[in-house]
Motif scaffolding. Structure first.
Motif, PDB file in Angstrom:
ATOM      1  N   THR A 249      33.387  26.888  30.064  1.00  0.00           N
ATOM      2  CA  THR A 249      33.137  27.994  30.990  1.00  0.00           C
ATOM      3  C   THR A 249      34.285  28.060  31.977  1.00  0.00           C
ATOM      4  OG1 THR A 249      30.738  27.746  30.774  1.00  0.00           O
ATOM      5  CG2 THR A 249      31.530  28.933  32.705  1.00  0.00           C
ATOM      6  N   THR A 250      34.739  29.267  32.259  1.00  0.00           N
ATOM      7  CA  THR A 250      35.821  29.467  33.213  1.00  0.00           C
ATOM      8  C   THR A 250      35.570  30.752  33.985  1.00  0.00           C
ATOM      9  OG1 THR A 250      38.234  29.488  33.482  1.00  0.00           O
ATOM     10  CG2 THR A 250      37.342  30.724  31.607  1.00  0.00           C
ATOM     11  N   LYS A 251      36.324  30.957  35.030  1.00  0.00           N
ATOM     12  CA  LYS A 251      36.222  32.161  35.857  1.00  0.00           C
ATOM     13  C   LYS A 251      37.511  32.971  35.710  1.00  0.00           C
ATOM     14  CE  LYS A 251      32.599  30.676  38.492  1.00  0.00           C
ATOM     15  NZ  LYS A 251      31.307  31.148  38.210  1.00  0.00           N
ATOM     16  N   ILE A 252      37.341  34.288  35.636  1.00  0.00           N
ATOM     17  CA  ILE A 252      38.476  35.202  35.721  1.00  0.00           C
ATOM     18  C   ILE A 252      38.273  35.960  37.025  1.00  0.00           C
ATOM     19  CG2 ILE A 252      39.694  37.157  34.708  1.00  0.00           C
ATOM     20  CD1 ILE A 252      38.581  36.296  31.976  1.00  0.00           C
ATOM     21  N   ARG A 253      39.156  35.732  37.976  1.00  0.00           N
ATOM     22  CA  ARG A 253      39.072  36.386  39.285  1.00  0.00           C
ATOM     23  C   ARG A 253      40.010  37.578  39.272  1.00  0.00           C
ATOM     24  NH1 ARG A 253      38.537  31.030  39.615  1.00  0.00           N
ATOM     25  NH2 ARG A 253      36.858  30.204  40.905  1.00  0.00           N
ATOM     26  N   MET A 254      39.455  38.739  39.575  1.00  0.00           N
ATOM     27  CA  MET A 254      40.222  39.980  39.552  1.00  0.00           C
ATOM     28  C   MET A 254      40.218  40.600  40.938  1.00  0.00           C
ATOM     29  SD  MET A 254      41.009  40.294  36.281  1.00  0.00           S
ATOM     30  CE  MET A 254      41.536  41.996  36.165  1.00  0.00           C
ATOM     31  N   SER A 255      41.392  41.034  41.363  1.00  0.00           N
ATOM     32  CA  SER A 255      41.540  41.719  42.627  1.00  0.00           C
ATOM     33  C   SER A 255      41.665  43.211  42.341  1.00  0.00           C
ATOM     34  CB  SER A 255      42.796  41.199  43.337  1.00  0.00           C
ATOM     35  OG  SER A 255      42.989  41.882  44.544  1.00  0.00           O
ATOM     36  N   TYR A 256      40.816  44.015  42.995  1.00  0.00           N
ATOM     37  CA  TYR A 256      40.873  45.467  42.865  1.00  0.00           C
ATOM     38  C   TYR A 256      41.546  46.015  44.120  1.00  0.00           C
ATOM     39  CZ  TYR A 256      39.305  50.322  42.455  1.00  0.00           C
ATOM     40  OH  TYR A 256      39.261  51.698  42.364  1.00  0.00           O
ATOM     41  N   CYS A 257      42.739  46.550  43.947  1.00  0.00           N
ATOM     42  CA  CYS A 257      43.546  47.024  45.071  1.00  0.00           C
ATOM     43  C   CYS A 257      43.473  48.550  45.158  1.00  0.00           C
ATOM     44  CB  CYS A 257      44.998  46.605  44.894  1.00  0.00           C
ATOM     45  SG  CYS A 257      45.196  44.815  44.753  1.00  0.00           S
ATOM     46  N   VAL A 258      43.413  49.040  46.404  1.00  0.00           N
ATOM     47  CA  VAL A 258      43.369  50.478  46.653  1.00  0.00           C
ATOM     48  C   VAL A 258      44.499  50.833  47.615  1.00  0.00           C
ATOM     49  CG1 VAL A 258      41.985  52.380  47.559  1.00  0.00           C
ATOM     50  CG2 VAL A 258      40.868  50.527  46.293  1.00  0.00           C
ATOM     51  N   LEU A 259      45.365  51.734  47.170  1.00  0.00           N
ATOM     52  CA  LEU A 259      46.508  52.190  47.966  1.00  0.00           C
ATOM     53  C   LEU A 259      47.317  51.019  48.520  1.00  0.00           C
ATOM     54  CD1 LEU A 259      44.801  55.166  49.805  1.00  0.00           C
ATOM     55  CD2 LEU A 259      46.304  55.257  47.825  1.00  0.00           C
ATOM     56  N   GLY A 260      47.543  50.030  47.654  1.00  0.00           N
ATOM     57  CA  GLY A 260      48.356  48.881  48.030  1.00  0.00           C
ATOM     58  C   GLY A 260      47.634  47.857  48.881  1.00  0.00           C
ATOM     59  N   GLU A 261      46.392  48.116  49.258  1.00  0.00           N
ATOM     60  CA  GLU A 261      45.615  47.164  50.052  1.00  0.00           C
ATOM     61  C   GLU A 261      44.728  46.365  49.107  1.00  0.00           C
ATOM     62  OE1 GLU A 261      42.100  47.147  53.365  1.00  0.00           O
ATOM     63  OE2 GLU A 261      43.497  48.830  53.383  1.00  0.00           O
ATOM     64  N   CYS A 262      44.937  45.061  49.130  1.00  0.00           N
ATOM     65  CA  CYS A 262      44.186  44.168  48.255  1.00  0.00           C
ATOM     66  C   CYS A 262      43.286  43.278  49.103  1.00  0.00           C
ATOM     67  CB  CYS A 262      45.135  43.300  47.434  1.00  0.00           C
ATOM     68  SG  CYS A 262      46.236  44.269  46.381  1.00  0.00           S
ATOM     69  N   PRO A 263      42.214  42.743  48.523  1.00  0.00           N
ATOM     70  CA  PRO A 263      41.369  41.832  49.280  1.00  0.00           C
ATOM     71  C   PRO A 263      42.194  40.648  49.771  1.00  0.00           C
ATOM     72  CG  PRO A 263      40.491  42.176  47.075  1.00  0.00           C
ATOM     73  CD  PRO A 263      41.788  42.898  47.162  1.00  0.00           C
ATOM     74  N   ASP A 264      41.811  40.105  50.910  1.00  0.00           N
ATOM     75  CA  ASP A 264      42.604  39.034  51.513  1.00  0.00           C
ATOM     76  C   ASP A 264      42.158  37.641  51.075  1.00  0.00           C
ATOM     77  OD1 ASP A 264      40.224  38.788  52.860  1.00  0.00           O
ATOM     78  OD2 ASP A 264      41.022  39.409  54.797  1.00  0.00           O
ATOM     79  N   GLY A 265      41.423  37.554  49.978  1.00  0.00           N
ATOM     80  CA  GLY A 265      41.022  36.248  49.456  1.00  0.00           C
ATOM     81  C   GLY A 265      39.775  35.696  50.109  1.00  0.00           C
TER      82      GLY A 265
ATOM     83  N   ALA B  74      38.340  45.089  46.533  1.00  0.00           N
ATOM     84  CA  ALA B  74      37.240  44.180  46.206  1.00  0.00           C
ATOM     85  C   ALA B  74      37.764  43.028  45.372  1.00  0.00           C
ATOM     86  CB  ALA B  74      36.132  44.921  45.463  1.00  0.00           C
ATOM     87  N   PHE B  75      36.982  41.991  45.316  1.00  0.00           N
ATOM     88  CA  PHE B  75      37.311  40.781  44.580  1.00  0.00           C
ATOM     89  C   PHE B  75      36.205  40.569  43.565  1.00  0.00           C
ATOM     90  CE2 PHE B  75      37.880  36.100  44.348  1.00  0.00           C
ATOM     91  CZ  PHE B  75      39.249  36.045  44.235  1.00  0.00           C
ATOM     92  N   PHE B  76      36.506  40.722  42.281  1.00  0.00           N
ATOM     93  CA  PHE B  76      35.509  40.587  41.225  1.00  0.00           C
ATOM     94  C   PHE B  76      35.684  39.222  40.561  1.00  0.00           C
ATOM     95  CE2 PHE B  76      34.934  44.866  42.056  1.00  0.00           C
ATOM     96  CZ  PHE B  76      34.077  45.518  41.181  1.00  0.00           C
ATOM     97  N   ILE B  77      34.592  38.549  40.264  1.00  0.00           N
ATOM     98  CA  ILE B  77      34.648  37.258  39.575  1.00  0.00           C
ATOM     99  C   ILE B  77      33.839  37.376  38.292  1.00  0.00           C
ATOM    100  CG2 ILE B  77      34.120  34.805  39.654  1.00  0.00           C
ATOM    101  CD1 ILE B  77      34.346  34.979  42.720  1.00  0.00           C
ATOM    102  N   TYR B  78      34.516  37.150  37.170  1.00  0.00           N
ATOM    103  CA  TYR B  78      33.873  37.166  35.851  1.00  0.00           C
ATOM    104  C   TYR B  78      33.708  35.727  35.402  1.00  0.00           C
ATOM    105  CZ  TYR B  78      35.029  42.069  35.959  1.00  0.00           C
ATOM    106  OH  TYR B  78      35.119  43.389  36.323  1.00  0.00           O
ATOM    107  N   THR B  79      32.508  35.380  34.996  1.00  0.00           N
ATOM    108  CA  THR B  79      32.240  34.047  34.448  1.00  0.00           C
ATOM    109  C   THR B  79      32.222  34.175  32.938  1.00  0.00           C
ATOM    110  OG1 THR B  79      30.953  33.440  36.388  1.00  0.00           O
ATOM    111  CG2 THR B  79      30.644  32.101  34.411  1.00  0.00           C
TER     112      THR B  79
END
Length: 146
Positions: free
Chosen positions: A107-123, A137-142
């Protein structure tokens, strides 16, 4: 009798194709933004197909560190623009597709950052639970590989 045998064979082939298409034999299994729990078999290829509009500054990136490469390996990514009318030249709806292969059980995680107009989540690990909207937004897929 031969006629009925041909008919049953002719009907069985399309039915078999429909049943096998769910197994990924005719292409990778696909998952969307709201499907954040993924199960695949080792050796299977799967895709994350996510709504995006890179020309409008809405896109996805895989956050470091990426998924455990002993469990899942990224095979590639691509963008597709559907040419929707957003009122801005070059804008419109589209998708970003990330292709992966299940390597070995785990099992692993795929962490995806969804950026809008160059603004990305700050972690800060804000995790979206549905489809992305107009905010970063910050999406985490297991991903579980069997």
């Amino acid at each position: 009798m031969k006629s009925s045998h041909r008919l049953s064979t002719a009907l069985a082939l399309p039915l078999t194709a429909v049943m096998l298409s769910g197994c990924g034999l005719f292409g990778p299994e696909t998952f969307e933004a709201d499907e954040q729990s993924i199960e695949v078999d080792a050796g299977d290829t799967f895709e994350l197909v996510l709504p995006a509009s890179p020309s409008m500054g809405q896109d996805w990136t895989i956050v470091d560190p990426g998924p455990d490469r002993a469990t899942v390996r990224q095979e590639g990514d691509r963008e597709e623009d559907f040419g929707g009318d957003s009122g801005v030249d070059g804008g419109g709806d589209g998708t970003q597709t990330f292709t992966f292969q299940g390597v070995a059980a785990g099992t692993t995680k795929i962490r995806m950052s969804y950026c809008v107009l160059g603004e990305c989540p700050d972690g800060d690990d804000r995790t979206a639970t549905g489809s992305p909207g107009n905010d970063p937004a910050f999406f985490i897929y297991t991903v579980t590989v069997r």
